[in-house]
Write an enzyme that holds these catalytic residues in place. Structure first.
Site, PDB file in Angstrom:
ATOM      1  N   THR A  18       0.819  -1.213   0.000  1.00 38.91           N
ATOM      2  CA  THR A  18       0.000   0.000   0.000  1.00 38.91           C
ATOM      3  C   THR A  18       0.849   1.257   0.000  1.00 38.91           C
ATOM      4  O   THR A  18       0.480   2.270  -0.606  1.00 38.91           O
ATOM      5  CB  THR A  18      -0.936   0.001   1.228  1.00 38.91           C
ATOM      6  OG1 THR A  18      -1.808  -1.128   1.154  1.00 38.91           O
ATOM      7  CG2 THR A  18      -1.764   1.269   1.285  1.00 38.91           C
ATOM      8  N   SER A  64       1.177  -7.268  -0.709  1.00 38.72           N
ATOM      9  CA  SER A  64       1.783  -8.202   0.243  1.00 38.72           C
ATOM     10  C   SER A  64       0.880  -9.371   0.605  1.00 38.72           C
ATOM     11  O   SER A  64       1.352 -10.363   1.174  1.00 38.72           O
ATOM     12  CB  SER A  64       2.236  -7.482   1.516  1.00 38.72           C
ATOM     13  OG  SER A  64       1.161  -7.205   2.381  1.00 38.72           O
ATOM     14  N   THR A  97       1.080  -4.053   4.450  1.00 39.56           N
ATOM     15  CA  THR A  97       0.705  -4.315   5.843  1.00 39.56           C
ATOM     16  C   THR A  97       0.141  -5.715   6.073  1.00 39.56           C
ATOM     17  O   THR A  97       0.230  -6.232   7.184  1.00 39.56           O
ATOM     18  CB  THR A  97      -0.350  -3.293   6.325  1.00 39.56           C
ATOM     19  OG1 THR A  97      -1.525  -3.413   5.512  1.00 39.56           O
ATOM     20  CG2 THR A  97       0.183  -1.873   6.254  1.00 39.56           C
ATOM     21  N   ASP A  98      -0.427  -6.340   5.034  1.00 37.70           N
ATOM     22  CA  ASP A  98      -1.163  -7.585   5.247  1.00 37.70           C
ATOM     23  C   ASP A  98      -0.296  -8.709   5.792  1.00 37.70           C
ATOM     24  O   ASP A  98      -0.755  -9.509   6.617  1.00 37.70           O
ATOM     25  CB  ASP A  98      -1.825  -8.035   3.945  1.00 37.70           C
ATOM     26  CG  ASP A  98      -3.048  -7.208   3.597  1.00 37.70           C
ATOM     27  OD1 ASP A  98      -3.537  -6.474   4.483  1.00 37.70           O
ATOM     28  OD2 ASP A  98      -3.522  -7.284   2.453  1.00 37.70           O
TER      29      ASP A  98
END
Length: 319
Positions: A18, A64, A97-98
């Site tokens: 992101t 990610s 972030t995932d």
């Protein structure tokens, strides 16, 4: 002691996410495409980095959620290379972030670098009206330059997290990460790191990185959750799936203190009898599973999610 007085070079490795995302309109913080903006463009937009010696490398441009073992290996290889250079003080990795907590745990588990390796991210794309990525990236560079916290960290929303504790706890807020009962290692305030506690320096498993480098894939270890009305159908289906790689391990996130539904526990006993390693954790956000009770399954830590990776790496090394 801070190393600002004679800082070395900071290598910034871009992987997408992101933080490098772009949407069709500036007000859209959800409908964006991750991994669009090159790391060179991200860095050039941050005035505070203009006087910092940085070296940039675009390792990947991915969302990610699609992180995989092949990319972990490629990224880890670059980390090893740069950390080994005398002119490099540390490494910053831009990441989605995932799965950032899994990547951080992978690096901590496999490499345990002696120099700072800070992973950073963003909850809003680079095209947002108020993107959070530039500040997070600047903070991560500050952590590396400070030098007091070595090894792997995750830096986001002004907080510095240890890989064994950090967890993504929110779907869209900019302060989406938490370190549970341990709390963050520290905070970055106006470019200065304030340390709350120092992680114990670990020792890398010398045999693990060579095993990872030579492997084509991780051994198959699946993650399950125990819940009301659970049964063992999924476990038995995985055991008998001839199209997938053989099932080598299972990590189950149990209820409460790692308790399991009786029907699911019976299927897990069958899996163990067929040579599958089963670890038991909890689906609770806080706390850890305490020993005791009728189950003899090894306890998963630091979390069921990270334990899945730990078990796969243990099996890989043993093989």
């Amino acid at each position: 002691m801070p190393l600002h007085h004679n800082p070395g070079k900071v290598v910034i490795l871009g992987t997408g996410g992101t933080i490098a995302g772009r949407a069709q309109r500036a007000g859209d913080n959800v409908g964006y495409t991750a991994g669009q903006v090159p790391v060179s463009e991200l860095v050039s937009s941050i005035p505070s980095l203009a006087n910092v010696a940085v070296e940039l490398e675009q390792v990947a441009q991915v969302d990610s959620k699609d992180m995989d073992f092949a990319l972990w290996k490629r990224l880890a290889d670059r980390v090893v290379h740069h950390v080994g250079r005398d002119d490099v003080q540390g490494v910053v990795i831009t990441h989605g972030t995932d799965t950032i907590e899994e990547t951080a745990w992978f690096f901590h588990h496999v490499l345990n670098p002696v120099k700072p390796v800070a992973l950073t991210c963003a909850m809003r794309p680079a095209s947002a009206l108020v993107p959070d990525g530039p500040q997070n990236l600047a903070d991560a560079v500050s952590v590396v330059l400070d030098g007091r916290v070595s090894g792997v960290t995750v830096v986001c929303a002004g907080l510095v997290h240890a890989p064994e504790h950090v967890t993504k706890i929110h779907t869209y807020r900019t302060d989406a990460f938490d370190s549970g009962e341990a709390g963050p290692i520290g905070v970055v305030e106006e470019g200065q790191l304030r340390v709350f506690w120092s992680p114990n320096p670990g020792q890398a498993d010398e045999g693990l990185w060579p095993a990872v480098r030579s492997a084509d894939q991780l051994p198959r270890v699946e993650l399950l959750v125990s819940h009301a009305d659970a049964d063992g159908h999924v476990v038995r289906a995985m055991l008998n799936d001839t199209l997938a790689p053989p099932l080598r391990g299972l990590v189950v996130a149990g209820t409460g203190n790692g308790t399991l539904h009786a029907r699911l526990a019976a299927a897990l006993d069958e899996a163990q009898a067929r040579g599958v390693i089963v670890w038991r954790g909890t689906r609770c956000v806080r706390g850890r599973v305490l020993p005791g009770g009728a189950s003899s399954m090894p306890l998963a830590s630091p979390s069921a999610l990270k334990a899945r990776l730990s078990l796969a790496l243990d099996i890989l090394k043993a093989a």
